[in-house]
Design a protein around this motif. Sequence first.
Motif, PDB file in Angstrom:
ATOM      1  N   GLY A 161       0.808  -1.228   0.000  1.00 22.89           N
ATOM      2  CA  GLY A 161       0.000   0.000   0.000  1.00 22.89           C
ATOM      3  C   GLY A 161       0.837   1.271   0.000  1.00 22.89           C
ATOM      4  N   LEU A 162       1.889   1.268  -0.777  1.00 22.98           N
ATOM      5  CA  LEU A 162       2.879   2.350  -0.688  1.00 22.98           C
ATOM      6  C   LEU A 162       2.567   3.564  -1.560  1.00 22.98           C
ATOM      7  N   SER A 163       1.641   3.423  -2.499  1.00 24.25           N
ATOM      8  CA  SER A 163       1.503   4.470  -3.515  1.00 24.25           C
ATOM      9  C   SER A 163       0.185   5.221  -3.392  1.00 24.25           C
ATOM     10  N   TYR A 164       0.191   6.227  -2.505  1.00 26.16           N
ATOM     11  CA  TYR A 164      -0.991   7.075  -2.363  1.00 26.16           C
ATOM     12  C   TYR A 164      -1.305   7.714  -3.716  1.00 26.16           C
ATOM     13  N   ALA A 199      -5.199   0.943  -6.787  1.00 21.77           N
ATOM     14  CA  ALA A 199      -4.979  -0.508  -6.653  1.00 21.77           C
ATOM     15  C   ALA A 199      -3.976  -0.777  -5.534  1.00 21.77           C
ATOM     16  N   SER A 200      -2.925   0.018  -5.489  1.00 28.31           N
ATOM     17  CA  SER A 200      -1.889  -0.178  -4.462  1.00 28.31           C
ATOM     18  C   SER A 200      -2.465   0.003  -3.066  1.00 28.31           C
ATOM     19  N   THR A 201      -3.168   1.097  -2.835  1.00 33.59           N
ATOM     20  CA  THR A 201      -3.682   1.334  -1.476  1.00 33.59           C
ATOM     21  C   THR A 201      -4.826   0.361  -1.156  1.00 33.59           C
ATOM     22  N   PHE A 227       8.914   7.443  -1.731  1.00 29.70           N
ATOM     23  CA  PHE A 227      10.205   7.012  -1.204  1.00 29.70           C
ATOM     24  C   PHE A 227      10.628   5.662  -1.768  1.00 29.70           C
ATOM     25  N   HIS A 228       9.690   4.691  -1.776  1.00 29.28           N
ATOM     26  CA  HIS A 228      10.099   3.338  -2.196  1.00 29.28           C
ATOM     27  C   HIS A 228      10.570   3.295  -3.637  1.00 29.28           C
ATOM     28  N   ARG A 229      10.162   4.277  -4.435  1.00 22.01           N
ATOM     29  CA  ARG A 229      10.586   4.295  -5.835  1.00 22.01           C
ATOM     30  C   ARG A 229      11.821   5.195  -6.027  1.00 22.01           C
ATOM     31  N   ALA A 288       0.463  14.975  -8.108  1.00 25.37           N
ATOM     32  CA  ALA A 288       0.882  14.958  -9.511  1.00 25.37           C
ATOM     33  C   ALA A 288       2.359  14.621  -9.474  1.00 25.37           C
ATOM     34  N   ARG A 289       2.738  13.479 -10.023  1.00 20.58           N
ATOM     35  CA  ARG A 289       4.113  13.017  -9.814  1.00 20.58           C
ATOM     36  C   ARG A 289       5.124  13.662 -10.771  1.00 20.58           C
ATOM     37  N   GLN A 290       4.691  13.935 -11.992  1.00 19.31           N
ATOM     38  CA  GLN A 290       5.637  14.437 -13.002  1.00 19.31           C
ATOM     39  C   GLN A 290       5.490  15.942 -13.134  1.00 19.31           C
ATOM     40  N   ALA A 341       1.483  -2.055 -19.962  1.00 22.19           N
ATOM     41  CA  ALA A 341       2.359  -0.947 -20.377  1.00 22.19           C
ATOM     42  C   ALA A 341       3.321  -0.549 -19.265  1.00 22.19           C
ATOM     43  N   CYS A 342       2.872  -0.661 -18.001  1.00 23.94           N
ATOM     44  CA  CYS A 342       3.770  -0.329 -16.886  1.00 23.94           C
ATOM     45  C   CYS A 342       4.962  -1.266 -16.852  1.00 23.94           C
ATOM     46  N   LEU A 343       4.753  -2.494 -17.312  1.00 19.93           N
ATOM     47  CA  LEU A 343       5.782  -3.520 -17.173  1.00 19.93           C
ATOM     48  C   LEU A 343       6.853  -3.445 -18.262  1.00 19.93           C
TER      49      LEU A 343
HETATM   50  N1  LIG Z   1       3.519   2.161 -13.572  1.00 22.50           N
HETATM   51  C1  LIG Z   1       2.907   1.456 -12.503  1.00 22.50           C
HETATM   52  C2  LIG Z   1       3.549   1.783 -11.221  1.00 22.50           C
HETATM   53  C3  LIG Z   1       2.872   1.143 -10.059  1.00 22.50           C
HETATM   54  C4  LIG Z   1       3.575   1.449  -8.764  1.00 22.50           C
HETATM   55  N2  LIG Z   1       2.955   0.729  -7.664  1.00 22.50           N
HETATM   56  C5  LIG Z   1       3.585   0.604  -6.489  1.00 22.50           C
HETATM   57  O1  LIG Z   1       4.684   1.038  -6.298  1.00 22.50           O
HETATM   58  C6  LIG Z   1       2.835  -0.106  -5.380  1.00 22.50           C
HETATM   59  C7  LIG Z   1       3.723  -0.819  -4.402  1.00 22.50           C
HETATM   60  C8  LIG Z   1       2.995  -1.256  -3.156  1.00 22.50           C
HETATM   61  O2  LIG Z   1       2.019  -0.610  -2.777  1.00 22.50           O
HETATM   62  O3  LIG Z   1       3.425  -2.251  -2.545  1.00 22.50           O
HETATM   63  C9  LIG Z   1       3.541   2.947  -8.497  1.00 22.50           C
HETATM   64  O4  LIG Z   1       2.547   3.423  -7.941  1.00 22.50           O
HETATM   65  O5  LIG Z   1       4.503   3.646  -8.873  1.00 22.50           O
END
Ligand SMILES: NCCC[C@H](NC(=O)CCC(=O)O)C(=O)O
Length: 449
Positions: A20-23, A27-29, A136-138, A213-215, A370-372
């Motif tokens: 759940g790292l990606s606010y 899908a992540s959260t 942070f994790h990225r 907004a990340r970019q 596409a993300c992959l």
């Molecule tokens: N292009 C797709 C990127 C997905 C990626 N998800 C994550 O990092 C989720 C990881 C986690 O929640 O364990 C992101 O949001 O950057």
Amino acid sequence: MNAFEANFDGLVGPTHNYAGLSYGNVASTGNQNVASNPREAARQGLAKMKALHDLGFKQGVLAPHERPDVAALRQLGFSGGDGEVVAKAARQAPAILAACSSASPMWTANAATVSPAADTADGRVHFTPANLNNKFHRSIEHATTGRILRAMFPDERHFAHHPALPAQMHFGDEGAANHTRFCQEYDQPGVEFFVFGQAAFDTRYPRPAKFPARQTLEASEAIARLHGLSPERVVFAQQDPDTIDQGVFHNDVISVGNRNVLFHHQQSFVDQARVLGELSAKLAALGTEFVAVQVPEEAVSVEEAVKSYLFNSQLLSKPDGKLLIVVPEECHTTPRVWAYLQQLLQSGGPIDEVRVFDLKQSMRNGGGPACLRLRVALNQSELAAVNPAVMMSDALFATLNGWVDKHYRDRLSTEDLGDPRLLDECRTALDELTQILRLGSVYPFQLAV
Ligand SMILES: NCCC[C@H](NC(=O)CCC(=O)O)C(=O)O
């Protein structure tokens, strides 16, 4: 054919999990703390790579990273032997351990921005690893990503490697997920399309209200300068901030392009008509007709696009010039999206075939087809200069599946991340992988950095 678009897919790493790292990535959260299956995740990714290889597309593999990232944990004050560092982090700061354990480098659309040789001032293919500093994790990915890319594209006569942009929100860079290139042929000059979420210095641009907004515009502009792109062949556009607030955290969740075609949602960009007009005019100046396939909100809502990942698809050029669209199974199981796709294939437009892949393990973290993948357009001599050991083949597919079966667990929960054996398993696996892919020493544990 003299030029190709090669796809380099991220091989899912042994610590794939749901933390759940990606606010802003729903899908992540939404899947936080669900148990993952790293072995299945890696196998699903490999199956897609192999299928596209079998169809005749150029397909390569991008290696996962060392996780947990012990060096990052040390930087944050956890000390002792490597096992002790992990054990202390597990006890004192499990959320930080989870962040340092993410297999997020699998989403190689975020690994870097790549400009093909035909677009750059010095005629080389340019790579800039993304700083990914919004999460942070990225943000801990880019140094290793840079080393892996150099090991894959080593010849400096053909390939130029830049360091990541300053790791600061003003230059937040998410790589190719916010970048598309339009062209007639891959080795001919094209138009590079940069989509940003916000402007960092110029407060006149709108901003999302809820999600980040990340970019930034400033990051996209810096990449265009670094790669030596010509302003007549670059278009910058802002992603609609309302869609960011609905979970479209990267542009590749709402649009995808290939050759002269853009497949996109009605609500993708601020001032959409102007953006499409500029793309069309700049491509017309190169003698290329721009084709926009716009999906209306009434056919597929933004919510359905986020749920199904319709636009996180791959558009692949077939020998007959038509496009194959590669979609995740979630498109098949979202009825209105599947109905739209059927109609699209019958419409007489550029996209006339669909292939569906089960990528659920990645999708639960918000990563679709596409993300992959990281796309790299290459001519014959550049392709010949790529490290051949990373290119998919029947033999490599068999080897990597065997490698996954030998080293990967079939169940991982967030509690398991503190298991000191996981670090050893990961290092043993990666040491072997660097030999399989002939990458040399690219990981901190191999470099003693
Ligand atoms: N292009 C797709 C990127 C997905 C990626 N998800 C994550 O990092 C989720 C990881 C986690 O929640 O364990 C992101 O949001 O950057």
